[in-house]
Design an enzyme around this catalytic site. Structure first.
Site, PDB file in Angstrom:
ATOM      1  N   CYS A  92       0.818  -1.228   0.000  1.00 22.26           N
ATOM      2  CA  CYS A  92       0.000   0.000   0.000  1.00 22.26           C
ATOM      3  C   CYS A  92       0.851   1.278   0.000  1.00 22.26           C
ATOM      4  CB  CYS A  92      -0.945  -0.002   1.192  1.00 22.26           C
ATOM      5  SG  CYS A  92      -0.241  -0.665   2.699  1.00 22.26           S
ATOM      6  N   HIS A 112      -3.034   6.322   4.629  1.00 24.31           N
ATOM      7  CA  HIS A 112      -1.596   6.434   4.880  1.00 24.31           C
ATOM      8  C   HIS A 112      -1.108   7.801   4.377  1.00 24.31           C
ATOM      9  CE1 HIS A 112      -1.651   2.307   5.879  1.00 24.31           C
ATOM     10  NE2 HIS A 112      -0.900   1.778   4.935  1.00 24.31           N
TER      11      HIS A 112
HETATM   12  N1  LIG Z   1      -4.821  -3.576   4.625  1.00 25.15           N
HETATM   13  C1  LIG Z   1      -4.042  -3.026   3.686  1.00 25.15           C
HETATM   14  O1  LIG Z   1      -3.871  -1.792   3.570  1.00 25.15           O
HETATM   15  C2  LIG Z   1      -3.355  -3.908   2.721  1.00 25.15           C
HETATM   16  C3  LIG Z   1      -2.839  -3.347   1.581  1.00 25.15           C
HETATM   17  C4  LIG Z   1      -2.217  -4.150   0.657  1.00 25.15           C
HETATM   18  C5  LIG Z   1      -2.127  -5.495   0.905  1.00 25.15           C
HETATM   19  N2  LIG Z   1      -2.625  -6.032   2.037  1.00 25.15           N
HETATM   20  C6  LIG Z   1      -2.489  -7.476   2.245  1.00 25.15           C
HETATM   21  O2  LIG Z   1      -3.748  -8.125   2.098  1.00 25.15           O
HETATM   22  C7  LIG Z   1      -3.825  -9.217   3.005  1.00 25.15           C
HETATM   23  C8  LIG Z   1      -5.070  -9.102   3.864  1.00 25.15           C
HETATM   24  O3  LIG Z   1      -5.082  -7.886   4.563  1.00 25.15           O
HETATM   25  P1  LIG Z   1      -6.372  -7.399   5.351  1.00 25.15           P
HETATM   26  O4  LIG Z   1      -6.007  -6.061   5.861  1.00 25.15           O
HETATM   27  O5  LIG Z   1      -7.620  -7.559   4.553  1.00 25.15           O
HETATM   28  O6  LIG Z   1      -6.402  -8.456   6.591  1.00 25.15           O
HETATM   29  P2  LIG Z   1      -7.622  -8.903   7.516  1.00 25.15           P
HETATM   30  O7  LIG Z   1      -8.591  -7.781   7.689  1.00 25.15           O
HETATM   31  O8  LIG Z   1      -7.014  -9.502   8.719  1.00 25.15           O
HETATM   32  O9  LIG Z   1      -8.365 -10.065   6.681  1.00 25.15           O
HETATM   33  C9  LIG Z   1      -7.738 -11.285   6.379  1.00 25.15           C
HETATM   34  C10 LIG Z   1      -8.642 -12.095   5.436  1.00 25.15           C
HETATM   35  O10 LIG Z   1      -7.968 -13.302   5.088  1.00 25.15           O
HETATM   36  C11 LIG Z   1      -8.802 -14.411   5.391  1.00 25.15           C
HETATM   37  N3  LIG Z   1      -8.019 -15.571   5.775  1.00 25.15           N
HETATM   38  C12 LIG Z   1      -7.132 -15.684   6.796  1.00 25.15           C
HETATM   39  N4  LIG Z   1      -6.663 -16.951   6.869  1.00 25.15           N
HETATM   40  C13 LIG Z   1      -7.263 -17.642   5.872  1.00 25.15           C
HETATM   41  C14 LIG Z   1      -7.229 -18.999   5.441  1.00 25.15           C
HETATM   42  N5  LIG Z   1      -6.464 -19.914   6.032  1.00 25.15           N
HETATM   43  N6  LIG Z   1      -7.988 -19.352   4.367  1.00 25.15           N
HETATM   44  C15 LIG Z   1      -8.780 -18.456   3.757  1.00 25.15           C
HETATM   45  N7  LIG Z   1      -8.874 -17.158   4.131  1.00 25.15           N
HETATM   46  C16 LIG Z   1      -8.130 -16.762   5.180  1.00 25.15           C
HETATM   47  C17 LIG Z   1      -9.659 -13.926   6.540  1.00 25.15           C
HETATM   48  O11 LIG Z   1     -10.798 -14.748   6.638  1.00 25.15           O
HETATM   49  P3  LIG Z   1     -11.484 -15.099   8.062  1.00 25.15           P
HETATM   50  O12 LIG Z   1     -12.332 -13.888   8.400  1.00 25.15           O
HETATM   51  O13 LIG Z   1     -12.263 -16.314   7.749  1.00 25.15           O
HETATM   52  O14 LIG Z   1     -10.373 -15.315   9.043  1.00 25.15           O
HETATM   53  C18 LIG Z   1      -9.964 -12.511   6.073  1.00 25.15           C
HETATM   54  O15 LIG Z   1     -10.984 -12.539   5.100  1.00 25.15           O
HETATM   55  C19 LIG Z   1      -2.509  -9.218   3.778  1.00 25.15           C
HETATM   56  O16 LIG Z   1      -1.600 -10.096   3.160  1.00 25.15           O
HETATM   57  C20 LIG Z   1      -2.024  -7.800   3.643  1.00 25.15           C
HETATM   58  O17 LIG Z   1      -0.639  -7.691   3.748  1.00 25.15           O
HETATM   59  C21 LIG Z   1      -3.268  -5.272   2.944  1.00 25.15           C
END
Ligand SMILES: NC(=O)c1ccc[n+]([C@@H]2O[C@H](COP(=O)([O-])OP(=O)(O)OC[C@H]3O[C@@H](n4cnc5c(N)ncnc54)[C@H](OP(=O)(O)O)[C@@H]3O)[C@@H](O)[C@H]2O)c1
Length: 339
Positions: A131, A243
């Site tokens: 991001c 950010h």
């Molecule tokens: N937030 C940002 O600004 C941002 C920006 C760029 C990239 N990212 C990347 O995107 C990813 C997710 O970020 P987020 O902020 O959305 O995190 P988050 O709010 O914690 O959500 C994580 C998601 O992944 C799912 N998940 C976790 N373990 C899993 C499994 N074993 N099988 C299937 N689904 C699973 C969760 O499902 P459950 O609800 O079922 O646990 C939830 O839907 C990370 O790798 C992060 O680095 C984030």
């Protein structure tokens, strides 16, 4: 005929924003499939104004017949399931850090290097950058085209939503605890995040930098130009969404503030708000829910021959994640996956 699109991590911060962005931009989908972990299977998430999708278990899902997957379930989960989806013929746009630096996986910001998308055919995976990198390169590309960037020094002010939904809850709960005199216990962050700032995002590297800082360095080189030197300090701040970045840039050729402002004002995805008066700049609270990368505080750095300083702000869940992924999908269906 529309596309079958899967959203992996659909209950998460990024996944929910992806569903929202697909609906808002009228992405031509015939079918949208919401996937998450076994824990969430059967739960419901909203899609657009009045559609509700039932979450399915990613581990049991067969990707055959799915055209595009927008994936954000964390790096370890993507490492297993993105190649599995690609092997079934689905093009995966992966938001995690897992594939970004692999040489045969394109790392794409559509305003900066859309031509890189063509390389998806080998592995069936396109990586969405970090991001903090995305908003920085959107702002730097028009300046690089104008005067060639030599070196960038960036300090970030990153919101808690960048660390997932549990991290946002931690900021909320700690803030409340402080007001009612309850003990403050860090879980997701290493130190108290409420009323504090933490100069540590992701793991430490051998040279003393953090992996978030390393990502900004190597991803900028991969997306924009391998010759650009980047020095980054990444800091978590008690903000929910958005950010901010303080960026100092040194150029090879002379560039004036007026030239930079003119180039940024017509750059795709950029909005310049730079009034040099109280309130004449953008802050994270105002960028939440917005698509643009905002550039403010454009000024000369007189300490080097060709230097400028800027303030750059964007919604990390939208341009920093979901919107960038959907924009990649839009290029894919226009240029590569026509129906
Ligand atoms: N937030 C940002 O600004 C941002 C920006 C760029 C990239 N990212 C990347 O995107 C990813 C997710 O970020 P987020 O902020 O959305 O995190 P988050 O709010 O914690 O959500 C994580 C998601 O992944 C799912 N998940 C976790 N373990 C899993 C499994 N074993 N099988 C299937 N689904 C699973 C969760 O499902 P459950 O609800 O079922 O646990 C939830 O839907 C990370 O790798 C992060 O680095 C984030």
């Amino acid at each position: 005929m529309g596309y079958r699109v899967a959203v992996i991590g659909a209950t998460g911060n990024v996944g929910r924003e992806m569903l929202q962005t697909l609906a808002e931009r009228d992405f031509p989908c015939d079918d949208v499939i919401a996937l998450a972990s076994e824990r969430s299977a059967g739960r419901e998430v909203s899609f657009g104004e009045d559609e509700v999708l039932k979450i399915q278990d990613l581990a049991k899902f067969d990707f055959k017949g799915v055209d595009i997957a927008l994936s954000s379930p964390g790096a370890k989960v993507s490492a297993v399931h993105s190649p599995r989806a690609a092997a079934a013929g689905c093009v995966v746009i992966d938001n995690t850090s897992h594939f970004r630096m692999e040489h045969d996986i394109p790392l794409v910001v559509p305003e900066v290097n859309p031509e890189a998308i063509a390389k998806y055919k080998k592995r069936g995976i396109i990586a969405n950058p970090n991001c903090s990198t995305i908003q920085m390169v959107v702002a730097l590309k028009p300046l690089h085209d104008l005067a060639k960037i030599k070196r960038v020094v960036v300090s970030t002010y990153q919101s808690t939503s960048g660390a997932g939904k549990d991290a946002m809850d931690e900021l909320f709960n700690q803030t409340r605890a402080i007001y009612v005199n309850d003990p403050v216990e860090p879980h997701k962050f290493t130190k108290q995040i409420a009323f504090n700032v933490i100069p540590h995002i992701d793991v430490f590297m051998e040279d003393g930098s953090t992996k978030e800082e390393w990502k900004m360095v190597v991803e900028t080189k991969k997306i924009m130009d391998p010759d650009i030197q980047v020095s980054a300090t990444c800091v978590r701040v008690p903000v929910f969404i958005g950010h901010a970045e303080s960026i100092n840039v040194e150029f090879e050729r002379p560039i004036t503030v007026a030239q930079a402002r003119a180039a940024l004002s017509k750059a795709p995805g950029v909005v310049v708000v730079d009034q040099r008066e109280p309130g004449g700049y953008v802050t994270p609270a105002e960028c939440a829910g917005e698509d643009a990368t905002y550039v403010s505080r454009i000024r000369k750095d007189p300490t080097v021959p060709n230097g400028l300083s800027l303030w750059v702000v964007a919604d990390n869940l939208r341009k920093g994640a979901a919107l960038n992924a959907v924009q990649i999908a839009e290029v894919l269906i226009k240029d590569y996956l026509k129906k």
